[in-house]
Design an enzyme around this catalytic site. Structure first.
Site, PDB file in Angstrom:
ATOM      1  N   GLY A   8       0.833  -1.209   0.000  1.00 52.40           N
ATOM      2  CA  GLY A   8       0.000   0.000   0.000  1.00 52.40           C
ATOM      3  C   GLY A   8       0.863   1.252   0.000  1.00 52.40           C
ATOM      4  O   GLY A   8       0.624   2.203   0.740  1.00 52.40           O
ATOM      5  N   GLY A  11      -0.490   5.262  -0.987  1.00 51.22           N
ATOM      6  CA  GLY A  11      -1.479   5.999  -0.193  1.00 51.22           C
ATOM      7  C   GLY A  11      -0.863   7.185   0.512  1.00 51.22           C
ATOM      8  O   GLY A  11       0.300   7.547   0.288  1.00 51.22           O
ATOM      9  N   GLN A  12      -1.667   7.811   1.399  1.00 51.87           N
ATOM     10  CA  GLN A  12      -1.199   9.041   2.061  1.00 51.87           C
ATOM     11  C   GLN A  12       0.078   8.805   2.856  1.00 51.87           C
ATOM     12  O   GLN A  12       1.045   9.566   2.725  1.00 51.87           O
ATOM     13  CB  GLN A  12      -2.285   9.562   3.022  1.00 51.87           C
ATOM     14  CG  GLN A  12      -1.912  10.879   3.700  1.00 51.87           C
ATOM     15  CD  GLN A  12      -2.848  11.290   4.815  1.00 51.87           C
ATOM     16  OE1 GLN A  12      -3.619  10.488   5.340  1.00 51.87           O
ATOM     17  NE2 GLN A  12      -2.784  12.557   5.199  1.00 51.87           N
ATOM     18  N   ASP A  53      -1.715  -7.075  -4.897  1.00 50.39           N
ATOM     19  CA  ASP A  53      -3.079  -7.010  -4.356  1.00 50.39           C
ATOM     20  C   ASP A  53      -2.968  -7.591  -2.947  1.00 50.39           C
ATOM     21  O   ASP A  53      -2.728  -8.796  -2.799  1.00 50.39           O
ATOM     22  CB  ASP A  53      -4.026  -7.846  -5.227  1.00 50.39           C
ATOM     23  CG  ASP A  53      -5.409  -7.979  -4.584  1.00 50.39           C
ATOM     24  OD1 ASP A  53      -6.299  -8.555  -5.239  1.00 50.39           O
ATOM     25  OD2 ASP A  53      -5.574  -7.541  -3.421  1.00 50.39           O
ATOM     26  N   TYR A 142     -14.129   0.762  10.089  1.00 51.33           N
ATOM     27  CA  TYR A 142     -12.708   1.115  10.088  1.00 51.33           C
ATOM     28  C   TYR A 142     -12.109   0.874  11.475  1.00 51.33           C
ATOM     29  O   TYR A 142     -11.085   0.230  11.626  1.00 51.33           O
ATOM     30  CB  TYR A 142     -12.541   2.581   9.697  1.00 51.33           C
ATOM     31  CG  TYR A 142     -11.149   3.128   9.768  1.00 51.33           C
ATOM     32  CD1 TYR A 142     -10.743   3.939  10.820  1.00 51.33           C
ATOM     33  CD2 TYR A 142     -10.224   2.853   8.767  1.00 51.33           C
ATOM     34  CE1 TYR A 142      -9.464   4.457  10.878  1.00 51.33           C
ATOM     35  CE2 TYR A 142      -8.944   3.373   8.806  1.00 51.33           C
ATOM     36  CZ  TYR A 142      -8.579   4.176   9.868  1.00 51.33           C
ATOM     37  OH  TYR A 142      -7.303   4.697   9.914  1.00 51.33           O
ATOM     38  N   LYS A 146      -9.351  -1.910  13.003  1.00 45.63           N
ATOM     39  CA  LYS A 146      -8.136  -1.500  13.714  1.00 45.63           C
ATOM     40  C   LYS A 146      -8.008  -2.246  15.042  1.00 45.63           C
ATOM     41  O   LYS A 146      -6.927  -2.666  15.437  1.00 45.63           O
ATOM     42  CB  LYS A 146      -8.124   0.017  13.931  1.00 45.63           C
ATOM     43  CG  LYS A 146      -7.950   0.829  12.652  1.00 45.63           C
ATOM     44  CD  LYS A 146      -6.701   0.417  11.902  1.00 45.63           C
ATOM     45  CE  LYS A 146      -6.484   1.209  10.632  1.00 45.63           C
ATOM     46  NZ  LYS A 146      -5.307   0.709   9.861  1.00 45.63           N
ATOM     47  N   ILE A 172      -3.666  12.381  10.177  1.00 43.78           N
ATOM     48  CA  ILE A 172      -2.364  12.806   9.650  1.00 43.78           C
ATOM     49  C   ILE A 172      -2.564  13.895   8.602  1.00 43.78           C
ATOM     50  O   ILE A 172      -3.381  13.758   7.682  1.00 43.78           O
ATOM     51  CB  ILE A 172      -1.602  11.613   9.054  1.00 43.78           C
ATOM     52  CG1 ILE A 172      -1.274  10.591  10.156  1.00 43.78           C
ATOM     53  CG2 ILE A 172      -0.309  12.098   8.382  1.00 43.78           C
ATOM     54  CD1 ILE A 172      -0.576   9.343   9.661  1.00 43.78           C
TER      55      ILE A 172
HETATM   56  C1  VAH Z   1      -9.425   8.862   8.746  1.00 46.08           C
HETATM   57  N1  VAH Z   1      -7.305  10.020   8.334  1.00 46.08           N
HETATM   58  O1  VAH Z   1      -9.916   9.954   8.994  1.00 46.08           O
HETATM   59  C2  VAH Z   1      -7.904   8.747   8.770  1.00 46.08           C
HETATM   60  C3  VAH Z   1      -7.425   8.423  10.159  1.00 46.08           C
HETATM   61  C4  VAH Z   1      -7.561   8.915  12.595  1.00 46.08           C
HETATM   62  C5  VAH Z   1      -8.021   9.303  11.231  1.00 46.08           C
HETATM   63  O2  VAH Z   1      -7.661   7.106  10.468  1.00 46.08           O
HETATM   64  O3  VAH Z   1     -10.058   7.864   8.493  1.00 46.08           O
END
Ligand code: VAH
Length: 324
Positions: A8, A11-12, A53, A142, A146, A172
């Site tokens: 990855g 990405g950012q 992938d 999300y 995590k 970030i």
């Molecule tokens: C988001 N920039 O907003 C990410 C990050 C803590 C925020 O996980 O999903």
């Protein structure tokens, strides 16, 4: 770390981590795994790359064997707000990539870094100076990926000795890639609008405090944790890290010091607001400071100066190029 694979890498975080890691370990010692465009400028010219992938374990294993990888940075994820619009995709990218990286690391003896997030906390977590060890019941897919990622990474360490490590990133702020789909991304987009002389419409309301971090500090954390003396680590997955906490009004006021005419208004996005409300206002990062010397360098004022300088120079260059 000697040979590093970034899963990855476009990405950012990955797009800047690859540059920083190559400056430390050498261009040919950092392999950038990529999947879908857009790719950063000159991506294929800066060092070895491999199409991966992350949901395909064989592609990860083949890259690890081919390049004799000893450390995997697993950065494959769908950000919070985007994942809420497609929970199954958020789950499969987050979880399949992690399980694949952990299983390859176990078989081929690699260390694994997988970022966690302030999104790993939920509404019944203490909001201010959130402790390192506390309740984690996020209500976003999300955040759930995590928390599961933290638990699986600790399990692979305790059960099979896989060297897994992680930090809980705040929002970030960066200036290389246009991030998208994150709840905290307003704090990136506001700078682009200010430097281009455009009004900014903020999707989260005033008084919404979230932990934020400038990308150089985030990169320091991702590297320092993997170079840390393992005998000093009481925790592994995942460390609270923090550098600043602000709401939209604070970042707006800081930018106005440089652009007095800059205008911000609000058009609250209910989805992003609900996610932001469920996250901490600030984290207690004492354990990271004590166990591996975490020490951020940027506060809101210093970050604002640097962000504006970088973006101004970029737009000046773009203007000069157009005028040729
Ligand atoms: C988001 N920039 O907003 C990410 C990050 C803590 C925020 O996980 O999903």
């Amino acid at each position: 770390m000697k040979n590093i694979l970034i899963v990855g890498s476009t990405g950012q975080i990955g797009s800047e981590l690859s540059i920083r890691l190559r400056s430390i370990y050498g261009d040919n010692n950092v392999i950038c795994g990529y999947y879908k465009p857009p790719y950063p400028d000159n991506f294929f010219d800066l060092g070895p790359t491999v199409e991966i992938d992350a949901t395909n374990i064989d592609q990860i294993a083949d890259a690890v064997k081919k390049y004799k990888i000893d450390t995997i940075y697993n950065l494959a994820a769908i950000l919070s707000a985007t994942a809420e619009k497609n929970p199954k995709l958020g789950w499969s990218v987050g979880m399949d990539s992690l399980m694949n990286c952990l299983d390859v690391a176990r078989e081929l003896n690699c260390a694994v870094f997988t970022p966690s997030s302030i999104g790993a906390f939920g509404n019944n977590t203490p909001k201010d100076k959130t402790p390192q060890d506390t309740i984690q019941r996020p209500n976003t897919v999300y955040g759930i990926t995590k928390v599961v990622g933290e638990l699986l990474s600790d399990y692979y360490y305790s059960r099979w000795g896989v060297d897994t490590r992680s930090v809980r990133f705040p929002g970030i702020i960066s200036n290389l890639t246009h991030p998208g789909g994150g709840t905290t991304d307003y704090a990136v987009e506001i700078f682009y609008n200010a430097v281009q002389g455009e009004k900014f419409t903020c999707p989260v309301k005033a008084g919404t405090y979230m932990d934020m971090m400038y990308m150089p500090d985030a990169l320091d954390a991702a590297i320092q944790i993997m170079e840390a003396d393992p005998s000093k680590l009481v925790h592994r997955n995942s460390f609270n890290i923090a550098s600043m906490s602000f709401d939209p009004e604070m970042i707006y006021a800081e930018i106005k010091k440089h652009y007095p005419q800059f205008v911000m208004d609000y058009d609250v996005d209910p989805l992003k607001q609900a996610i932001a409300d469920s996250w901490p206002n600030s984290l207690d990062d004492t354990c990271a400071r004590e166990e591996w010397g975490w020490s951020p360098k940027y506060d809101l004022a210093k970050m604002t100066i640097d962000m504006i300088q970088v973006l101004k120079e970029r737009y000046l260059q773009q203007t000069l190029t157009l005028q040729k």
